[in-house]
Scaffold this motif. Structure first.
Motif, PDB file in Angstrom:
ATOM      1  N   LEU A  21       1.119  -1.371   6.124  1.00 41.41           N
ATOM      2  CA  LEU A  21       1.695  -2.301   5.150  1.00 41.41           C
ATOM      3  C   LEU A  21       2.751  -3.154   5.852  1.00 41.41           C
ATOM      4  CD1 LEU A  21       2.140  -3.279   2.190  1.00 41.41           C
ATOM      5  CD2 LEU A  21       3.842  -1.438   1.976  1.00 41.41           C
ATOM      6  N   VAL A  23       5.604  -6.057   4.980  1.00 47.27           N
ATOM      7  CA  VAL A  23       6.326  -6.662   3.861  1.00 47.27           C
ATOM      8  C   VAL A  23       7.228  -7.774   4.386  1.00 47.27           C
ATOM      9  CG1 VAL A  23       7.868  -6.254   1.917  1.00 47.27           C
ATOM     10  CG2 VAL A  23       6.335  -4.439   2.675  1.00 47.27           C
ATOM     11  N   ARG A  50      -2.432  -4.603   5.085  1.00 45.50           N
ATOM     12  CA  ARG A  50      -2.074  -5.125   3.778  1.00 45.50           C
ATOM     13  C   ARG A  50      -0.728  -5.832   3.939  1.00 45.50           C
ATOM     14  NH1 ARG A  50      -3.017  -7.447  -1.051  1.00 45.50           N
ATOM     15  NH2 ARG A  50      -1.572  -6.756  -2.669  1.00 45.50           N
ATOM     16  N   VAL A  52       2.279  -8.332   2.160  1.00 47.63           N
ATOM     17  CA  VAL A  52       2.777  -8.776   0.861  1.00 47.63           C
ATOM     18  C   VAL A  52       4.089  -9.545   1.042  1.00 47.63           C
ATOM     19  CG1 VAL A  52       1.703  -6.892  -0.406  1.00 47.63           C
ATOM     20  CG2 VAL A  52       4.021  -6.604   0.466  1.00 47.63           C
ATOM     21  N   ALA A  77       8.481  -4.088  -3.942  1.00 50.61           N
ATOM     22  CA  ALA A  77       7.158  -4.413  -3.394  1.00 50.61           C
ATOM     23  C   ALA A  77       6.509  -3.195  -2.759  1.00 50.61           C
ATOM     24  CB  ALA A  77       7.291  -5.540  -2.368  1.00 50.61           C
ATOM     25  N   ARG A  80       5.392  -0.650  -5.427  1.00 50.64           N
ATOM     26  CA  ARG A  80       4.203  -1.133  -6.136  1.00 50.64           C
ATOM     27  C   ARG A  80       2.958  -0.963  -5.266  1.00 50.64           C
ATOM     28  NH1 ARG A  80       1.010  -5.651  -6.487  1.00 50.64           N
ATOM     29  NH2 ARG A  80       0.175  -6.137  -8.556  1.00 50.64           N
ATOM     30  N   GLU A  81       3.040  -1.369  -4.006  1.00 43.92           N
ATOM     31  CA  GLU A  81       1.878  -1.282  -3.120  1.00 43.92           C
ATOM     32  C   GLU A  81       1.486   0.177  -2.873  1.00 43.92           C
ATOM     33  OE1 GLU A  81      -0.038  -3.742  -2.033  1.00 43.92           O
ATOM     34  OE2 GLU A  81       1.202  -5.087  -3.254  1.00 43.92           O
ATOM     35  N   ALA A  85      -2.250   1.670  -3.838  1.00 43.07           N
ATOM     36  CA  ALA A  85      -3.118   1.931  -2.688  1.00 43.07           C
ATOM     37  C   ALA A  85      -4.076   3.082  -2.963  1.00 43.07           C
ATOM     38  CB  ALA A  85      -2.276   2.240  -1.453  1.00 43.07           C
ATOM     39  N   CYS A  92       4.686   1.334   7.774  1.00 41.99           N
ATOM     40  CA  CYS A  92       5.134   0.132   7.074  1.00 41.99           C
ATOM     41  C   CYS A  92       6.053  -0.649   8.005  1.00 41.99           C
ATOM     42  CB  CYS A  92       5.866   0.508   5.790  1.00 41.99           C
ATOM     43  SG  CYS A  92       6.654  -0.871   4.915  1.00 41.99           S
TER      44      CYS A  92
END
Length: 255
Positions: A21, A23, A50, A52, A77, A80-81, A85, A92
């Motif tokens: 992830l 961000v 991913r 965001v 964020a 939420r992710e 998932a 991350c």
């Protein structure tokens, strides 16, 4: 019997991509797109990515107040992710050099969380004795001095140079902005830095745009974070795999 190294290597070759992830702590979606494109080029097929954008906050963080707002947005964020998932993320990356909310994200996410400042500074100290930082924004030097004191690495910092103007203007990588970044890298070397960090999401991927080779090694803060995230995810997966393979049937309940 514990798994042999040959067995571990064979199984890793067929492993699924790492789930990562990224961000963007700023609210500029085009910057998120650029960061995602760079990450996919960097990782290739090794990572399922991913990316965001912070759901609220400043277009680009340039002050302590904006960083505080972004910390809330980043945490929201990530939570939420993580909830949406299908499988947990294995690492991350907070794609913002100020690392807004990184402590809170580490508290909530059961996976390695990498910040651009910490990753690039640790990388820089493996390349030289003294490092310098080149970034954009007049408030950043004071903010970064606080950050590196918290990391305990201020004694090895040769200096922090802040380019004038809006960081998002540099993201276009015009010849003028590239020349300004190149000049700042030269100034950092003159301060006695053995290695220089190009810091911030807007300056990610900047090195190919420079008009001439830097005088000292340069660390792209975003790529340093990506590399460390992959390394940590790999270590976590290898540890889990080795532990699972080392357990004999007699270790299982009821055997």
């Amino acid at each position: 019997m514990p798994a042999t190294l040959d067995t571990l290597s064979a199984d890793r070759q067929g492993a699924s991509p790492y789930r990562l992830l990224v961000v963007n702590g700023n609210t500029t979606a085009t910057l998120t797109d650029s960061l995602a494109l760079q990450a996919r080029a960097f990782f290739g097929a090794a990572v399922q990515l991913r990316s965001v954008t912070a759901p609220f906050g400043p277009p680009y963080i340039a002050s302590r107040a904006e960083a505080a707002i972004s910390a809330h947005a980043v945490l929201a964020a990530v939570e939420r992710e993580a909830a949406l998932a299908e499988q947990p993320f294995e690492a991350c990356v907070l794609a913002c050099f100020g690392e807004p909310g990184i402590g809170a994200v580490r508290e909530r996410l059961n996976a390695p969380v990498v910040g651009m400042a910490e990753a690039s500074i640790m990388t820089a100290m493996q390349r030289g004795d003294r490092y310098a930082i080149v970034t954009v924004g007049q408030r950043w030097p004071a903010m970064l001095r606080e950050q590196i004191r918290q990391l305990g690495v201020d004694s090895r910092c040769a200096g922090i140079l802040a380019l004038p103007g809006n960081a998002l203007d540099y993201a276009s990588r015009s010849s003028e902005s590239a020349a300004a970044v190149s000049g700042a890298l030269d100034q950092a070397a003159e301060l006695g830095a053995d290695v220089v960090i190009v810091a911030g999401a807007a300056l990610a991927g900047y090195l190919p745009s420079l008009p001439r080779p830097p005088r000292v090694p340069v660390i792209d803060s975003y790529r340093a974070a990506l590399a460390q995230a992959l390394a940590l995810a790999s270590l976590e997966r290898a540890h889990h795999f080795a532990y699972s393979r080392s357990r004999s049937p007699s270790d299982s309940p009821g055997q």
